[in-house]
Each structure stands twice: as C-alpha cells, then as structure tokens.
Design a protein around this motif. Structure first.
Motif, mmCIF file in Angstrom:
data_model
loop_
_atom_site.group_PDB
_atom_site.id
_atom_site.type_symbol
_atom_site.label_atom_id
_atom_site.label_comp_id
_atom_site.label_asym_id
_atom_site.label_seq_id
_atom_site.Cartn_x
_atom_site.Cartn_y
_atom_site.Cartn_z
ATOM 1 N N SER A 28 -13.721 4.473 21.199
ATOM 2 C CA SER A 28 -12.501 3.830 20.726
ATOM 3 C C SER A 28 -12.422 3.945 19.216
ATOM 4 N N PHE A 29 -11.212 3.834 18.695
ATOM 5 C CA PHE A 29 -10.997 3.836 17.253
ATOM 6 C C PHE A 29 -9.618 3.260 16.979
ATOM 7 N N SER A 30 -9.355 2.965 15.716
ATOM 8 C CA SER A 30 -8.057 2.429 15.314
ATOM 9 C C SER A 30 -7.428 3.343 14.274
ATOM 10 N N PHE A 61 -9.594 -0.227 9.188
ATOM 11 C CA PHE A 61 -9.062 0.731 10.156
ATOM 12 C C PHE A 61 -9.816 2.059 10.056
ATOM 13 N N ASP A 62 -10.004 2.714 11.200
ATOM 14 C CA ASP A 62 -10.867 3.895 11.243
ATOM 15 C C ASP A 62 -10.237 5.132 10.614
ATOM 16 N N ILE A 63 -8.966 5.398 10.904
ATOM 17 C CA ILE A 63 -8.288 6.570 10.338
ATOM 18 C C ILE A 63 -6.946 6.105 9.790
ATOM 19 N N ASP A 81 -11.287 0.049 -1.104
ATOM 20 C CA ASP A 81 -11.515 0.917 0.057
ATOM 21 C C ASP A 81 -12.884 1.582 -0.002
ATOM 22 N N ASN A 82 -13.534 1.690 1.157
ATOM 23 C CA ASN A 82 -14.854 2.320 1.207
ATOM 24 C C ASN A 82 -14.992 3.295 2.371
ATOM 25 N N HIS A 83 -13.881 3.878 2.831
ATOM 26 C CA HIS A 83 -13.996 4.898 3.870
ATOM 27 C C HIS A 83 -14.856 6.049 3.348
ATOM 28 N N PRO A 84 -15.811 6.532 4.135
ATOM 29 C CA PRO A 84 -16.718 7.574 3.628
ATOM 30 C C PRO A 84 -16.076 8.947 3.485
ATOM 31 N N TYR A 85 -14.974 9.197 4.201
ATOM 32 C CA TYR A 85 -14.344 10.523 4.157
ATOM 33 C C TYR A 85 -12.873 10.345 3.806
ATOM 34 N N LEU A 99 0.599 12.465 0.454
ATOM 35 C CA LEU A 99 -0.068 12.247 1.737
ATOM 36 C C LEU A 99 -1.577 12.219 1.546
ATOM 37 N N ASN A 100 -2.217 11.176 2.042
ATOM 38 C CA ASN A 100 -3.678 11.122 2.027
ATOM 39 C C ASN A 100 -4.192 10.419 3.265
ATOM 40 N N THR A 101 -5.431 10.754 3.621
ATOM 41 C CA THR A 101 -6.073 10.182 4.801
ATOM 42 C C THR A 101 -7.437 9.640 4.421
ATOM 43 N N MET A 102 -7.739 8.443 4.907
ATOM 44 C CA MET A 102 -9.044 7.801 4.733
ATOM 45 C C MET A 102 -9.644 7.601 6.118
ATOM 46 N N SER A 103 -10.887 8.032 6.309
ATOM 47 C CA SER A 103 -11.440 8.085 7.657
ATOM 48 C C SER A 103 -12.876 7.589 7.714
ATOM 49 N N SER A 104 -13.189 6.911 8.800
ATOM 50 C CA SER A 104 -14.576 6.548 9.097
ATOM 51 C C SER A 104 -15.321 7.705 9.745
ATOM 52 N N PHE A 105 -14.582 8.722 10.177
ATOM 53 C CA PHE A 105 -15.164 9.881 10.845
ATOM 54 C C PHE A 105 -15.115 11.094 9.913
ATOM 55 N N TRP A 106 -16.150 11.922 10.013
ATOM 56 C CA TRP A 106 -16.177 13.172 9.251
ATOM 57 C C TRP A 106 -15.035 14.076 9.692
ATOM 58 N N PHE A 107 -14.483 14.842 8.760
ATOM 59 C CA PHE A 107 -13.436 15.798 9.108
ATOM 60 C C PHE A 107 -13.535 17.022 8.211
#
Length: 571
Positions: A28-30, A61-63, A81-85, A99-107
């Motif tokens: 799951s993710f948000s 939020f994850d992504i 903010d502290n999202h790693p990616y 446009l920018n994206t902050m993610s808990s998942f690698w991309f």
C-alpha cells in the motif's frame, strides 16, 4: 538548498543492485496531488510563508506531485520535507515547468515534456508533464506522471486543452507500453465540459479515483452541466474538480484506489487556505500476479521502455533465444513454443541463436554495463540454461550483476529500455511448465457478412501497414493468432506484429499492424458467440467492414449488431 541527488542510489543512472529474491505480492502507499500556487500573489501573501507550511504538510504522503512550484522551491524542499527521493527543480517561472515529485520510493527515468501547443498566459512558462518510474518493491515498477495542463475556456484554450490530453496519452502509449501507470495533477479539465476530452484516458483503460471511489463508477456526461462544488469543497459526487487522479494496471501490477480525500485542512494560522487548490489524497493498495515475477532492471535511462509481462501468455514455454552482440548488446529475443516472439533492441551486431531442448529452460543471465557516448548501455550478456548450456556475447566490464530464476521458475521475457541497442534489461520469471503446450495454430478472421478475410496489405510486415478486407486466399498474411488472456491478435505471417487501432479510440479508427508492445492499442476482445471483436478498454467500439470494395482498410465503429461487424475465427 538541500537536494537529494538520485545518483547516490543508482549505478550508472539506472539500476539498483539488490540481490534479494523476495518478490512483492501486495502493498500500500499514499499519493498527494497539490497545486501549491508558488507564484507571488495577494493570495499567498507575496512571500514563501505558505510554501514553508506546505513543506511540512506533504511529509506524511508517500508520493507527492506538486504543480506551480516556482519561486519558493527551496522553502518547499528545505523547511520540513524529508522525502528521500525528489526531482531536481527545472527552474523558476518562465524557465521551469513548476512540476516536482517527492517520493518515499526510489525512482529513475525522469523525463519532462512541454506542451506542444501553448497560447496566452500559458505560454509564459513551459507547462507540461513529467514522468518518473517508481520502484515499489523488487521488480515492481509504476510509471508516475505529474501534469499541469493549460487553463481557460475560450475556443483557443479548449483547442489547446484537447491537444494537451492527446499529447500525454500518445506519450504514454509510446513510453509506458506494457507498464502500470498513475497520472495525477492539475488537468484544468472537466468531464462535463463540452470541447474537452479528459475521457480519452478512460477509453484507453484508465480509471479515475474520484469516479470510482466517490461516484461508484458513474462517469459524468459531457454537456450535462458543471458539477460545481460551491463554497465548501468536499469529495462528493456532485463536486468535480480539475485536479484529477487516473490509473491503469498492466496485468502484472494491479492498483486499487481505497480512499479519496479532498483535504480542507491545508490552512495557515488564520485559517486561510495555503493555495487556490486543495491537496487531493488517494490511498492505494497494490498486488502482483502470482503467475509472473520480475527482477530489477540493470542499465541506463535512455531508449524506450518495454515490458513483456503484460503480453506473455499464461503458460509460456521458451523454445529459442537469440542475441545480437558486438562491442555491446544490440538485441535480445525470445521465441515461445506457440510462435510468439518478444524482441528488443536494434539491428546491429552478430546474431547467435540457442534452441532449447525438451524440458530445458533459461535459468539465469549475467549482465555487464558501461558508458558509451554518454549513455549507459548493456555491454555484455551471458545466459545459462538448466542443462548447463550458455549463450553469451559482448564485452565484459567491471559493473555486472546476475539474475537467477527461483527454483521451479524460468526466464520467460524481459523488461527495460532499448533503442538501437539494449540500454537496460531486467527479466520476467514464470513457473516452469512441465506439461505440453501445443503450438498456436494460425487462424483466419472471416467476416460473417461478406466472407472476406482480414488481410495484411500486400503481406508487408512493417509498422503502420494497413489491415484490409480481401478475398480469402490462404495467404499467410491472412493468418492470425488471438490470445484471450492478453487480447492481442498477432499476425502469424510475422508474430513480431500485432493488430493495432492506430491510437484512435472512436469511430473510424484505421486498423494497422505494429510491433507488439502490449499497449491498449493492441488489446481486443473476441466474442465467439456474438462474433464481435471489440476494443478491450472501450468495448462499444468494434471492428467492422469498410464498404464492400476489396482492399478497403478495416475500421472500428460503434457496435450496432450489424452482420458486417461480426467475424469467425477459422483454421
């Protein structure tokens, strides 16, 4: 300004070196979509105060996809903010797309695209969309698009809006073929608005999170009047907003929107909204198919994405492996026992072929990568079989990895990126099939009204060749193979090519053949009883005759029950 550079997690711009053989079954993710109004206006106090608060708001939020991240990007990334990616900014207003994206998942595989047609105020900065490929777990990738479409309701604005939607869906068909896709951001569109075409996503197999979770699957009718939210904007069936969230699975990775939240709580200390848009949250669950598993990918971010997992039959048996190599790996290809072919890369290199024996399977592959003309490419490849045989080529380097099928599984396909060479490669695993899988028998598609056959014009096997109606003559260019699981109809004259609706989802789509990609363009549903061949993601459109003349190109049209829209599969 603090930036999390992706290079720390990437080997040569493409692959994470993870040796675990554990495959994601579910998770799951948000997500959060938020136009943060990062421009100086009285609305946000002419400074970065609201952006600083937003930096803290988006953390859980994850992504997170944000739009209009212009003047105060540093405040967004650095305050809280502290999202790693996170994507690096493309620049301030007038230079960047916001446009920018902050993610808990690698991309990886970041791409930014500007709208082709821009006018009026929308031409002041390069609005458009971005793509990242998110790794949810080992071998489990999701293409995430962020977009900010052009605004306004004048005739010019509506023309540009239609162009925006057509541009992004065409890009998705070309660059996310066979992949699971999530698209969200500020679309500046409404389903009800005459002159716009956001429904094109639905025709291509996408679902809308608001429609599915709030409206129970009911799509608002075009021209039925705007569903105006009023002074209190909440997630309700009669309140349509322009910030939309759309998704589709790919047969291997399925997504489900479990909750849709139009947040009202993004406010400052005085209770003022932080932006003229509300943040839109969607909570997701995902699952992967039990019949396949995917490795990670190894290589670089160039070329075009491919993914065989969405196009493989349920019980694949590999009969032949072909590679083309020189100083690097130019091409890889697997041929199945039923005649289906999965092929990636260019035409260069020296060809080598290995035909597998009965019960022999592909058990592992070793890959090495390096740089060539500024691009990361696969330089060498070495396959091993369960019988201890090998097929290898290319030049080894210092950066290598090996993918090994789990016990009882085999390598049955590929996913990655390629162009004139192989840029990135991962493998698709499938359970070893111990039973007998018969070869696929070529069949003809015969119209029940005219008795004419579906025919590849002139027998020319090339992308874009017209599919026509012609007298049945036993020619191989009139033979096809329909796979009910995937919906793909392959030409058995050359199974590299599939029936394709030419990217048109509506009356008058001209049928062609195109290299099989697993895209929605190539997915149909044959109803043997009714005789109809429907576009799988838009089943009101079916294939029918085009007049009575020999050589006319076959078309799709709205299903009417006419005999000219019915077909028989025959040997």
């Amino acid at each position: 300004m603090k930036l999390h550079h992706l290079a720390c997690a990437i080997a040569f711009g493409g692959a994470m070196l993870i040796s675990s053989q554990s495959y994601a079954g579910s998770g799951s993710f948000s997500t959060l979509s938020y136009n943060i109004a990062g421009t100086p206006t009285a609305y946000n106090g002419w400074d970065n105060t609201h952006t600083q608060i937003i930096s803290c708001y988006v953390k859980p939020f994850d992504i997170v996809n944000v739009q209009e991240d212009f003047l105060w990007h540093a405040a967004l990334y650095d305050t809280c903010d502290n999202h790693p990616y996170r994507t690096p900014t493309s620049g301030t207003a007038g230079i960047g797309d916001g446009l920018n994206t902050m993610s808990s998942f690698w991309f990886d595989d970041l791409d930014r695209v500007t709208w082709t047609n821009r006018a009026d105020s929308d031409a002041l900065t390069p609005k458009g969309f971005s793509l990242i490929r998110v790794r949810l777990a080992e071998g489990t990738y999701l293409d995430v698009y962020n977009l900010h479409a052009q605004s306004g309701t004048s005739s010019t604005d509506l023309t540009d809006s239609v162009s925006d939607v057509n541009q992004i869906v065409s890009y998705i068909e070309a660059n996310s073929a066979g992949n699971a896709v999530l698209v969200y951001g500020d679309t500046n569109t409404r389903y009800t608005r005459v002159g716009q075409n956001i429904w094109e996503f639905l025709h291509r197999g996408f679902s809308d999170a608001w429609i599915q979770t709030i409206r129970g699957g009911s799509v608002p009718a075009v021209g039925s009047g705007d569903l105006v939210c009023g002074p209190t904007q909440t997630a309700r069936p009669d309140c349509e907003i322009v910030d939309k969230v759309l998704w589709r699975g790919n047969g291997y990775l399925s997504l489900q929107a479990k909750a849709y939240v139009d947040h009202q709580d993004a406010v400052d200390s005085s209770g003022t909204q932080l932006s003229d848009h509300h943040p839109i949250e969607v909570d997701w669950t995902y699952a992967t198919a039990a019949s396949f598993a995917l490795s990670d990918q190894f290589g670089g971010p160039h070329g075009t994405s491919y993914n065989d997992s969405s196009a493989l039959p349920s019980t694949p048996v590999v009969k032949q492996l072909t590679i083309q190599t020189g100083n690097r790996v130019d091409h890889v290809e697997i041929a199945l026992s039923n005649g289906y072919v999965f092929s990636h890369g260019g035409t260069g290199g020296t060809t080598q072929t290995l035909t597998l024996g009965n019960g022999e399977v592909l058990s592992s592959v070793n890959l090495c990568i390096d740089q060539y003309q500024g691009h990361t490419r696969v330089f060498s490849i070495n396959f091993a079989t369960s019988a201890g045989r090998h097929l290898s080529g290319g030049a080894t380097t210092a950066s290598c990895t090996t993918y090994t099928a789990p016990a009882g599984w085999q390598i049955a396909g590929f996913h990655g990126r390629s162009g004139d060479e192989v840029d990135k490669l991962g493998v698709v695993y499938a359970p070893v099939n111990t039973g007998t899988v018969p070869a696929r028998q070529p069949q003809r598609l015969i119209n029940r009204s005219s008795s004419l056959c579906m025919d590849v014009n002139g027998g020319t096997m090339a992308d874009g060749t017209a599919v026509i109606q012609w007298s049945c003559n036993g020619g191989v260019n009139q033979t096809w193979s329909y796979d009910d699981q995937t919906g793909m109809i392959r030409s058995m004259a050359d199974p590299h090519y599939c029936l394709d609706n030419n990217g048109t989802y509506g009356d008058g789509a001209q049928l062609i053949i195109w290299t099989c990609t697993g895209n929605n363009n190539q997915r149909f549903k044959y109803d043997a009883s009714a005789g109809t061949i429907a576009v799988r993601s838009y089943p009101t459109e079916v294939i029918g005759m085009n007049g009575t003349s020999l050589g006319n190109q076959l078309l799709t049209a709205t299903a009417s029950g006419a005999a000219a829209q019915t077909w028989t599969l025959a040997q």
